[in-house]
Design a protein around this motif. Structure first.
Motif, PDB file in Angstrom:
ATOM      1  N   LEU A 178       0.805  -1.216   0.000  1.00  0.00           N
ATOM      2  CA  LEU A 178       0.000   0.000   0.000  1.00  0.00           C
ATOM      3  C   LEU A 178       0.839   1.266   0.000  1.00  0.00           C
ATOM      4  O   LEU A 178       0.494   2.232  -0.682  1.00  0.00           O
ATOM      5  CB  LEU A 178      -0.942   0.005   1.197  1.00  0.00           C
ATOM      6  CG  LEU A 178      -2.378  -0.308   0.799  1.00  0.00           C
ATOM      7  CD1 LEU A 178      -3.251  -0.406   2.006  1.00  0.00           C
ATOM      8  CD2 LEU A 178      -2.934   0.752  -0.159  1.00  0.00           C
ATOM      9  N   SER A 179       1.946   1.257   0.746  1.00  0.00           N
ATOM     10  CA  SER A 179       2.709   2.510   0.731  1.00  0.00           C
ATOM     11  C   SER A 179       3.300   2.755  -0.648  1.00  0.00           C
ATOM     12  O   SER A 179       3.410   3.908  -1.067  1.00  0.00           O
ATOM     13  CB  SER A 179       3.761   2.578   1.846  1.00  0.00           C
ATOM     14  OG  SER A 179       4.446   1.394   1.966  1.00  0.00           O
ATOM     15  N   ALA A 180       3.632   1.673  -1.381  1.00  0.00           N
ATOM     16  CA  ALA A 180       4.095   1.859  -2.759  1.00  0.00           C
ATOM     17  C   ALA A 180       2.946   2.396  -3.623  1.00  0.00           C
ATOM     18  O   ALA A 180       3.116   3.354  -4.392  1.00  0.00           O
ATOM     19  CB  ALA A 180       4.612   0.533  -3.317  1.00  0.00           C
ATOM     20  N   GLU A 181       1.772   1.801  -3.462  1.00  0.00           N
ATOM     21  CA  GLU A 181       0.628   2.236  -4.284  1.00  0.00           C
ATOM     22  C   GLU A 181       0.236   3.680  -3.978  1.00  0.00           C
ATOM     23  O   GLU A 181      -0.130   4.440  -4.877  1.00  0.00           O
ATOM     24  CB  GLU A 181      -0.574   1.309  -4.039  1.00  0.00           C
ATOM     25  CG  GLU A 181      -0.421  -0.040  -4.737  1.00  0.00           C
ATOM     26  CD  GLU A 181      -1.630  -0.939  -4.521  1.00  0.00           C
ATOM     27  OE1 GLU A 181      -2.678  -0.445  -4.040  1.00  0.00           O
ATOM     28  OE2 GLU A 181      -1.531  -2.147  -4.843  1.00  0.00           O
ATOM     29  N   CYS A 182       0.311   4.040  -2.692  1.00  0.00           N
ATOM     30  CA  CYS A 182      -0.095   5.395  -2.304  1.00  0.00           C
ATOM     31  C   CYS A 182       0.821   6.448  -2.921  1.00  0.00           C
ATOM     32  O   CYS A 182       0.408   7.586  -3.132  1.00  0.00           O
ATOM     33  CB  CYS A 182      -0.101   5.531  -0.789  1.00  0.00           C
ATOM     34  SG  CYS A 182      -1.520   4.726  -0.032  1.00  0.00           S
ATOM     35  N   LYS A 183       2.067   6.063  -3.177  1.00  0.00           N
ATOM     36  CA  LYS A 183       2.988   7.017  -3.794  1.00  0.00           C
ATOM     37  C   LYS A 183       2.534   7.358  -5.207  1.00  0.00           C
ATOM     38  O   LYS A 183       2.717   8.471  -5.686  1.00  0.00           O
ATOM     39  CB  LYS A 183       4.405   6.438  -3.824  1.00  0.00           C
ATOM     40  CG  LYS A 183       5.081   6.562  -2.472  1.00  0.00           C
ATOM     41  CD  LYS A 183       6.598   6.488  -2.563  1.00  0.00           C
ATOM     42  CE  LYS A 183       7.196   6.443  -1.167  1.00  0.00           C
ATOM     43  NZ  LYS A 183       7.619   5.115  -0.756  1.00  0.00           N
ATOM     44  N   GLU A 184       1.951   6.381  -5.907  1.00  0.00           N
ATOM     45  CA  GLU A 184       1.516   6.556  -7.299  1.00  0.00           C
ATOM     46  C   GLU A 184       0.106   7.134  -7.369  1.00  0.00           C
ATOM     47  O   GLU A 184      -0.223   7.873  -8.285  1.00  0.00           O
ATOM     48  CB  GLU A 184       1.493   5.189  -8.014  1.00  0.00           C
ATOM     49  CG  GLU A 184       2.776   4.398  -7.892  1.00  0.00           C
ATOM     50  CD  GLU A 184       3.856   4.958  -8.793  1.00  0.00           C
ATOM     51  OE1 GLU A 184       3.564   5.161  -9.980  1.00  0.00           O
ATOM     52  OE2 GLU A 184       4.975   5.222  -8.276  1.00  0.00           O
ATOM     53  N   ASP A 185      -0.729   6.712  -6.429  1.00  0.00           N
ATOM     54  CA  ASP A 185      -2.163   6.894  -6.570  1.00  0.00           C
ATOM     55  C   ASP A 185      -2.703   7.799  -5.454  1.00  0.00           C
ATOM     56  O   ASP A 185      -2.831   7.383  -4.302  1.00  0.00           O
ATOM     57  CB  ASP A 185      -2.806   5.492  -6.511  1.00  0.00           C
ATOM     58  CG  ASP A 185      -4.301   5.530  -6.746  1.00  0.00           C
ATOM     59  OD1 ASP A 185      -4.887   6.624  -6.660  1.00  0.00           O
ATOM     60  OD2 ASP A 185      -4.876   4.454  -6.999  1.00  0.00           O
ATOM     61  N   GLY A 186      -3.002   9.035  -5.814  1.00  0.00           N
ATOM     62  CA  GLY A 186      -3.474  10.016  -4.839  1.00  0.00           C
ATOM     63  C   GLY A 186      -4.770   9.600  -4.160  1.00  0.00           C
ATOM     64  O   GLY A 186      -4.959   9.854  -2.968  1.00  0.00           O
ATOM     65  N   ALA A 187      -5.643   8.925  -4.892  1.00  0.00           N
ATOM     66  CA  ALA A 187      -6.937   8.527  -4.327  1.00  0.00           C
ATOM     67  C   ALA A 187      -6.737   7.494  -3.218  1.00  0.00           C
ATOM     68  O   ALA A 187      -7.394   7.541  -2.172  1.00  0.00           O
ATOM     69  CB  ALA A 187      -7.829   7.938  -5.426  1.00  0.00           C
ATOM     70  N   LYS A 188      -5.801   6.591  -3.450  1.00  0.00           N
ATOM     71  CA  LYS A 188      -5.490   5.573  -2.429  1.00  0.00           C
ATOM     72  C   LYS A 188      -4.963   6.246  -1.171  1.00  0.00           C
ATOM     73  O   LYS A 188      -5.337   5.882  -0.051  1.00  0.00           O
ATOM     74  CB  LYS A 188      -4.432   4.589  -2.961  1.00  0.00           C
ATOM     75  CG  LYS A 188      -5.002   3.479  -3.813  1.00  0.00           C
ATOM     76  CD  LYS A 188      -4.694   2.101  -3.225  1.00  0.00           C
ATOM     77  CE  LYS A 188      -5.608   1.054  -3.839  1.00  0.00           C
ATOM     78  NZ  LYS A 188      -5.089   0.475  -5.063  1.00  0.00           N
ATOM     79  N   LEU A 189      -4.097   7.215  -1.377  1.00  0.00           N
ATOM     80  CA  LEU A 189      -3.502   7.919  -0.240  1.00  0.00           C
ATOM     81  C   LEU A 189      -4.602   8.586   0.587  1.00  0.00           C
ATOM     82  O   LEU A 189      -4.617   8.513   1.811  1.00  0.00           O
ATOM     83  CB  LEU A 189      -2.494   8.962  -0.734  1.00  0.00           C
ATOM     84  CG  LEU A 189      -1.712   9.687   0.347  1.00  0.00           C
ATOM     85  CD1 LEU A 189      -0.835   8.728   1.136  1.00  0.00           C
ATOM     86  CD2 LEU A 189      -0.841  10.794  -0.253  1.00  0.00           C
ATOM     87  N   GLU A 190      -5.555   9.196  -0.126  1.00  0.00           N
ATOM     88  CA  GLU A 190      -6.673   9.845   0.559  1.00  0.00           C
ATOM     89  C   GLU A 190      -7.482   8.829   1.343  1.00  0.00           C
ATOM     90  O   GLU A 190      -7.886   9.062   2.493  1.00  0.00           O
ATOM     91  CB  GLU A 190      -7.587  10.563  -0.462  1.00  0.00           C
ATOM     92  CG  GLU A 190      -7.089  11.948  -0.856  1.00  0.00           C
ATOM     93  CD  GLU A 190      -6.629  12.784   0.330  1.00  0.00           C
ATOM     94  OE1 GLU A 190      -7.431  12.984   1.277  1.00  0.00           O
ATOM     95  OE2 GLU A 190      -5.457  13.227   0.330  1.00  0.00           O
ATOM     96  N   ALA A 191      -7.715   7.661   0.714  1.00  0.00           N
ATOM     97  CA  ALA A 191      -8.503   6.612   1.373  1.00  0.00           C
ATOM     98  C   ALA A 191      -7.806   6.152   2.642  1.00  0.00           C
ATOM     99  O   ALA A 191      -8.449   5.914   3.672  1.00  0.00           O
ATOM    100  CB  ALA A 191      -8.713   5.439   0.409  1.00  0.00           C
ATOM    101  N   ALA A 192      -6.467   6.022   2.571  1.00  0.00           N
ATOM    102  CA  ALA A 192      -5.709   5.586   3.752  1.00  0.00           C
ATOM    103  C   ALA A 192      -5.811   6.637   4.859  1.00  0.00           C
ATOM    104  O   ALA A 192      -6.015   6.305   6.028  1.00  0.00           O
ATOM    105  CB  ALA A 192      -4.243   5.344   3.385  1.00  0.00           C
ATOM    106  N   LYS A 193      -5.704   7.911   4.457  1.00  0.00           N
ATOM    107  CA  LYS A 193      -5.803   8.990   5.450  1.00  0.00           C
ATOM    108  C   LYS A 193      -7.166   8.971   6.134  1.00  0.00           C
ATOM    109  O   LYS A 193      -7.277   9.201   7.335  1.00  0.00           O
ATOM    110  CB  LYS A 193      -5.593  10.353   4.780  1.00  0.00           C
ATOM    111  CG  LYS A 193      -4.120  10.687   4.597  1.00  0.00           C
ATOM    112  CD  LYS A 193      -3.946  12.129   4.173  1.00  0.00           C
ATOM    113  CE  LYS A 193      -2.484  12.453   3.923  1.00  0.00           C
ATOM    114  NZ  LYS A 193      -2.338  13.657   3.094  1.00  0.00           N
TER     115      LYS A 193
END
Ligand code: ARG
Length: 588
Positions: A199-214
């Protein structure tokens, strides 16, 4: 009572007779480095004289005149700038050894003023495997706890696990979207680590994922029951795996109060620091800055860049309102003081956290100037590979502690099987377990803790040199004398005494008597390497004695005397190893 303790009392009485107002708590004796100058010496009179602008040799002469030690000493000498040296009567040494045989003492005394000491060590992070970096904290911290306890101090061990923080946003999202249940059942921490890394790799690429994690993190922090439930499960799974390792290492904790335990206190800490003017707002965050009270070089809130001193504040609340590691440590300090009123708090972590603790301690002193508790960051260096870089697996991953212990036991099993094929497999397995764990621990405890050391299987498992197998082997050699004595029907003669006629016997006896000083030095400076080196020297003296002084083949009264000397040596070796967290074996 131990002769060195009695000497200290008599010396203190004599000092008080000469200087009625002196603080004699620092009037102590130490072993003489060179036996020609005596058994013990005190250097305390020189500082007492200096503080009073007296001639130190004159003070030493006055104190010597008032000393009543003729029952203990052949003589006392004044040496150098104002030392007093003490020469013990041989019978006093013999009586002390016999006292140890009778179980009256083991060459150390309990502290007269026991302290309450909190030791914060190990402290791994949830959902991450314990790696070799945590090994030093676990091993050093455990050994310190054992030493303080042995000396009669009240020890509170607390495992400050990392169970809170921003990583849980990704862990929660991963748990909900990509968890492999079967893998989780197999090896929970590995699975948690896998989803976190992915996930941390994906969050670097994908802003939406990062938002979901936050969002998951915000929900957790807001007390969402679902997320709290998952979070608790992640902690329980991790704790279970940590406990397996602690079980193997023989390490236990009185408390495991993770970072999250202090969440309810964080706001209050920030408010108080703000209220007292210790913390200020800066770009939306709350920080503590330098107050200019110490020179820039010693100031943890300043950092030098391009020849200029720049602010290096301690962040206690981020601009998004979240508290952080330092805030948690301040709240933890407050809790520990309220709960245990410790005289001392010891934090065992790697050297990279030096600045963190300097800042936390300084903020704390400003916040609670009335508190006298000693705060100590007992830091240690890195474990390196052959290439001088941080120790990694062949594929470049961090080495997991569990794998390391497995390999240590496997390697030890091979050696034991080669050396002692006559032992049953169960016996060999058990001995290998003891040697394997002992070797890993000893390799870690032996270097000055602030030095990095190179991890070496060959070195730590070697039977020669300053290693755990060497010490364990010395212990088994003594055990085997007693087995043989049993087989031959040899017993210690009733009323037998320890004689100390041979120089090698005397040398060993004196080393045994020094056990006390080593344990005290180890706790004062938080350095288990002192004890390692002491035990190594003791084993070396024993080996010499073993060469020059026959035991079972000797005539009486030598035979009984030497058997007794072997017995106390074995006791001290075993006790010393136990303080290092090392189990002994009778055979290997
Ligand atoms: N969890 C931290 C780490 O792995 C160590 C915590 C040490 N103790 C403390 N009170 N800060 O680096």
């Amino acid at each position: 009572m131990l002769p060195s303790k009695v000497l200290e009392q008599r010396l203190q009485t004599a000092v008080l007779a000469a200087l009625p107002d002196a603080d004699v708590s620092t009037v102590l004796v130490r072993p003489c480095q060179d036996a020609r100058f005596g058994d013990y010496q005190t250097s305390a009179l020189m500082s007492l004289a200096k503080a009073r602008k007296m001639n130190p040799r004159q003070l030493a002469t006055d104190v010597q005149a008032k000393l009543e030690v003729t029952d203990l000493c052949l003589k006392t000498d004044i040496a150098g700038a104002g030392f007093i040296n003490f020469f013990l009567k041989p019978e006093v040494l013999q009586d002390a050894l016999m006292g140890a045989i009778k179980g009256e003492h083991l060459f150390f005394a309990k502290a007269e003023k026991p302290k309450t000491v909190v030791i914060d060590f190990s402290s791994p992070n949830v959902a991450k495997p314990m790696h070799v970096g945590h090994i030093r904290s676990t091993i050093l911290g455990d050994s310190l706890a054992r030493a303080f306890r042995l000396l009669g101090h009240k020890v509170v061990t607390d495992n400050h696990i990392g169970d809170w923080g921003t990583q849980f946003g990704m862990l929660l999202l991963g748990w909900k979207t990509m968890l492999d249940k079967a893998a989780l059942a197999q090896d929970p921490i590995a699975e948690l680590e896998r989803i976190y890394k992915l996930l941390s790799a994906e969050c670097k690429e994908d802003g939406a994922k990062l938002e979901a994690a936050k969002l998951e993190l915000v929900k957790l922090q807001a007390g969402d029951e679902g997320n709290l439930g998952i979070w608790r499960e992640m902690i329980a799974l991790s704790q279970h795996q940590f406990d397996t390792i602690y079980g193997r290492l023989g390490v236990r904790f009185d408390h495991t109060l993770g970072e999250s335990f202090y969440n309810p206190r964080l706001k209050g800490v920030v408010e108080e620091l703000k209220g007292k003017g210790i913390a200020q707002e800066s770009e939306g965050a709350i920080c503590v800055f330098s107050d200019g009270s110490v020179p820039p070089k010693e100031d943890p809130f300043l950092i030098q860049r391009d020849g200029e001193w720049n602010p290096n504040p301690c962040l206690i609340q981020k601009s998004d309102g979240a508290a952080n590691y330092a805030t948690t440590d301040l709240a933890t300090l407050e809790y520990r003081l309220e709960t245990w009123s410790p005289d001392e708090i010891i934090y065992v972590t790697d050297g990279r956290q030096q600045l963190h603790f300097k800042q936390v301690f300084t903020v704390f002193r400003r916040w609670r100037p009335e508190v006298t508790t000693r705060l100590e960051h007992v830091w240690f260096g890195a474990i390196l590979g052959d290439d001088g870089k941080p120790f990694k697996t062949r594929s470049g991953d961090t080495v997991k502690l569990a794998d390391l212990l497995d390999e240590a036991e496997e390697r030890a099993f091979k050696t034991v099987s080669e050396k002692s094929p006559e032992l049953s497999e169960t016996e060999r397995k058990e001995i290998a377990r003891i040697i394997g764990i002992a070797s890993v621990k000893y390799q870690d405890l032996l270097p000055n803790r602030q030095s990095d050391y190179v991890f070496s299987w060959d070195k730590m498992l070697a039977l020669t040199g300053n290693t755990a197998p060497y010490l364990l082997y010395a212990y088994t050699r003594i055990s085997s004398i007693f087995r043989k004595a049993d087989e031959q029907g040899i017993k210690v003669a009733p009323g037998a005494k320890i004689l100390l006629n041979a120089p090698d016997e005397l040398a060993m006896a004196k080393q045994l008597m020094n056990f006390r000083f080593v344990l005290e030095g180890m706790t004062e400076e938080c350095r288990p390497n002192y004890l390692c080196n002491y035990l190594y020297d003791l084993a070396g003296l024993y080996a010499k004695f073993f060469e020059t002084c026959p035991v079972l083949k000797a005539e009486e009264p030598e035979r009984s005397s030497r058997l007794l000397l072997c017995e106390v040596t074995a006791k001290v070796l075993k006790q010393g190893l136990e303080v290092l967290g090392i189990e002994t074996t009778e055979k290997m």
